[in-house]
Write a protein that holds these residues in place. Structure first.
Motif, PDB file in Angstrom:
ATOM      1  N   VAL A  42      15.940 -37.985 -36.794  1.00 51.88           N
ATOM      2  CA  VAL A  42      15.592 -39.261 -36.162  1.00 51.88           C
ATOM      3  C   VAL A  42      14.352 -39.106 -35.286  1.00 51.88           C
ATOM      4  N   VAL A  43      13.407 -40.049 -35.435  1.00 53.87           N
ATOM      5  CA  VAL A  43      12.188 -40.061 -34.627  1.00 53.87           C
ATOM      6  C   VAL A  43      12.577 -40.076 -33.151  1.00 53.87           C
ATOM      7  N   ASN A  44      11.856 -39.312 -32.350  1.00 53.40           N
ATOM      8  CA  ASN A  44      12.050 -39.189 -30.901  1.00 53.40           C
ATOM      9  C   ASN A  44      13.338 -38.476 -30.502  1.00 53.40           C
ATOM     10  N   CYS A  45      14.000 -37.821 -31.434  1.00 56.93           N
ATOM     11  CA  CYS A  45      15.167 -36.997 -31.108  1.00 56.93           C
ATOM     12  C   CYS A  45      14.833 -35.559 -31.481  1.00 56.93           C
ATOM     13  N   ASN A  46      14.932 -34.664 -30.520  1.00 57.20           N
ATOM     14  CA  ASN A  46      14.643 -33.254 -30.767  1.00 57.20           C
ATOM     15  C   ASN A  46      15.882 -32.381 -30.661  1.00 57.20           C
ATOM     16  N   ASN A  47      17.056 -33.015 -30.657  1.00 57.37           N
ATOM     17  CA  ASN A  47      18.302 -32.248 -30.633  1.00 57.37           C
ATOM     18  C   ASN A  47      18.464 -31.482 -31.942  1.00 57.37           C
ATOM     19  N   GLU A  48      19.272 -30.456 -31.901  1.00 56.91           N
ATOM     20  CA  GLU A  48      19.548 -29.659 -33.099  1.00 56.91           C
ATOM     21  C   GLU A  48      20.391 -30.476 -34.074  1.00 56.91           C
ATOM     22  N   CYS A  49      20.023 -30.449 -35.350  1.00 60.53           N
ATOM     23  CA  CYS A  49      20.853 -31.145 -36.344  1.00 60.53           C
ATOM     24  C   CYS A  49      22.123 -30.333 -36.542  1.00 60.53           C
ATOM     25  N   LYS A  50      23.248 -31.036 -36.506  1.00 64.71           N
ATOM     26  CA  LYS A  50      24.555 -30.389 -36.590  1.00 64.71           C
ATOM     27  C   LYS A  50      25.378 -30.882 -37.764  1.00 64.71           C
ATOM     28  N   VAL A  51      25.014 -32.057 -38.310  1.00 65.54           N
ATOM     29  CA  VAL A  51      25.811 -32.668 -39.376  1.00 65.54           C
ATOM     30  C   VAL A  51      24.911 -33.313 -40.426  1.00 65.54           C
ATOM     31  N   GLY A  52      25.486 -33.463 -41.607  1.00 60.42           N
ATOM     32  CA  GLY A  52      24.858 -34.271 -42.640  1.00 60.42           C
ATOM     33  C   GLY A  52      25.424 -35.675 -42.502  1.00 60.42           C
ATOM     34  N   ALA A  53      24.617 -36.590 -42.017  1.00 61.46           N
ATOM     35  CA  ALA A  53      25.079 -37.946 -41.726  1.00 61.46           C
ATOM     36  C   ALA A  53      24.961 -38.855 -42.951  1.00 61.46           C
ATOM     37  N   HIS A  54      25.953 -39.713 -43.144  1.00 63.67           N
ATOM     38  CA  HIS A  54      25.870 -40.753 -44.169  1.00 63.67           C
ATOM     39  C   HIS A  54      25.003 -41.877 -43.620  1.00 63.67           C
ATOM     40  N   VAL A  55      23.924 -42.195 -44.330  1.00 66.72           N
ATOM     41  CA  VAL A  55      23.026 -43.265 -43.909  1.00 66.72           C
ATOM     42  C   VAL A  55      22.720 -44.181 -45.083  1.00 66.72           C
ATOM     43  N   LYS A  56      22.246 -45.365 -44.742  1.00 68.78           N
ATOM     44  CA  LYS A  56      21.821 -46.350 -45.736  1.00 68.78           C
ATOM     45  C   LYS A  56      20.453 -46.858 -45.304  1.00 68.78           C
ATOM     46  N   LEU A  57      19.529 -46.979 -46.250  1.00 72.18           N
ATOM     47  CA  LEU A  57      18.208 -47.500 -45.932  1.00 72.18           C
ATOM     48  C   LEU A  57      18.308 -48.973 -45.587  1.00 72.18           C
ATOM     49  N   THR A  58      17.585 -49.386 -44.562  1.00 69.74           N
ATOM     50  CA  THR A  58      17.637 -50.782 -44.138  1.00 69.74           C
ATOM     51  C   THR A  58      16.267 -51.446 -44.168  1.00 69.74           C
ATOM     52  N   ASP A  59      15.284 -50.762 -44.728  1.00 68.87           N
ATOM     53  CA  ASP A  59      13.930 -51.313 -44.722  1.00 68.87           C
ATOM     54  C   ASP A  59      13.577 -52.041 -46.021  1.00 68.87           C
ATOM     55  N   PRO A  70      20.003 -35.038 -42.082  1.00 68.72           N
ATOM     56  CA  PRO A  70      20.408 -34.131 -41.002  1.00 68.72           C
ATOM     57  C   PRO A  70      20.291 -34.800 -39.635  1.00 68.72           C
ATOM     58  N   PHE A  71      21.418 -34.981 -38.959  1.00 77.08           N
ATOM     59  CA  PHE A  71      21.456 -35.644 -37.661  1.00 77.08           C
ATOM     60  C   PHE A  71      22.122 -34.747 -36.628  1.00 77.08           C
ATOM     61  N   CYS A  72      21.840 -35.032 -35.373  1.00 74.03           N
ATOM     62  CA  CYS A  72      22.584 -34.414 -34.270  1.00 74.03           C
ATOM     63  C   CYS A  72      23.870 -35.218 -34.077  1.00 74.03           C
ATOM     64  N   PHE A  73      24.761 -34.720 -33.247  1.00 76.10           N
ATOM     65  CA  PHE A  73      26.016 -35.437 -33.005  1.00 76.10           C
ATOM     66  C   PHE A  73      25.779 -36.816 -32.395  1.00 76.10           C
ATOM     67  N   GLY A  74      24.828 -36.917 -31.475  1.00 76.80           N
ATOM     68  CA  GLY A  74      24.563 -38.193 -30.808  1.00 76.80           C
ATOM     69  C   GLY A  74      24.071 -39.276 -31.749  1.00 76.80           C
ATOM     70  N   CYS A  75      23.120 -38.947 -32.618  1.00 72.69           N
ATOM     71  CA  CYS A  75      22.584 -39.938 -33.559  1.00 72.69           C
ATOM     72  C   CYS A  75      23.595 -40.287 -34.638  1.00 72.69           C
TER      73      CYS A  75
END
Length: 105
Positions: A42-59, A70-75
């Motif tokens: 995620v842009v502007n997030c420099n946390n370590e990626c910890k999980v493979g997140a399920h995402v859907k494109l919204t654009d 790859p996302f951190c726990f917070g995102c």
């Protein structure tokens, strides 16, 4: 799709249920994208990626396909309903539904 230029995504809720569980989505993402990325996608997030997140494109660039990123726990937290931009060059791994109805890869 292997790379992107600031795609907009939304974290999918309810994907920690057994139907969507894969042994290690982050490891699968790393293998699929041939990446050893350490930071959250995620842009502007420099946390370590910890999980493979399920995402859907919204654009509006693609249909209703789900992806792993790859996302951190917070995102990746279920309360995060906001749209997020991904960092340039982050690969996405498509989620495929098997015949038994389980979501994999």
């Amino acid at each position: 799709m292997n790379c992107n230029t600031n795609l907009k995504v939304k974290n999918l809720k309810g994907t920690s249920k057994p139907r969507y569980v894969q042994v290690n989505r982050l490891a699968a993402w790393r293998k699929y994208c041939k990446s050893e990325r350490k930071s959250c996608a995620v842009v502007n997030c420099n946390n370590e990626c910890k999980v493979g997140a399920h995402v859907k494109l919204t654009d509006g660039r693609r249909g209703n396909q789900w992806y792993i990123a790859p996302f951190c726990f917070g995102c990746n937290h279920w309360t995060n309903g906001q749209e997020m931009f991904l960092k340039k060059g982050v690969g996405l791994m498509p989620v495929v539904e098997k015949e038994d109805g389980k979501m994999v890869k």
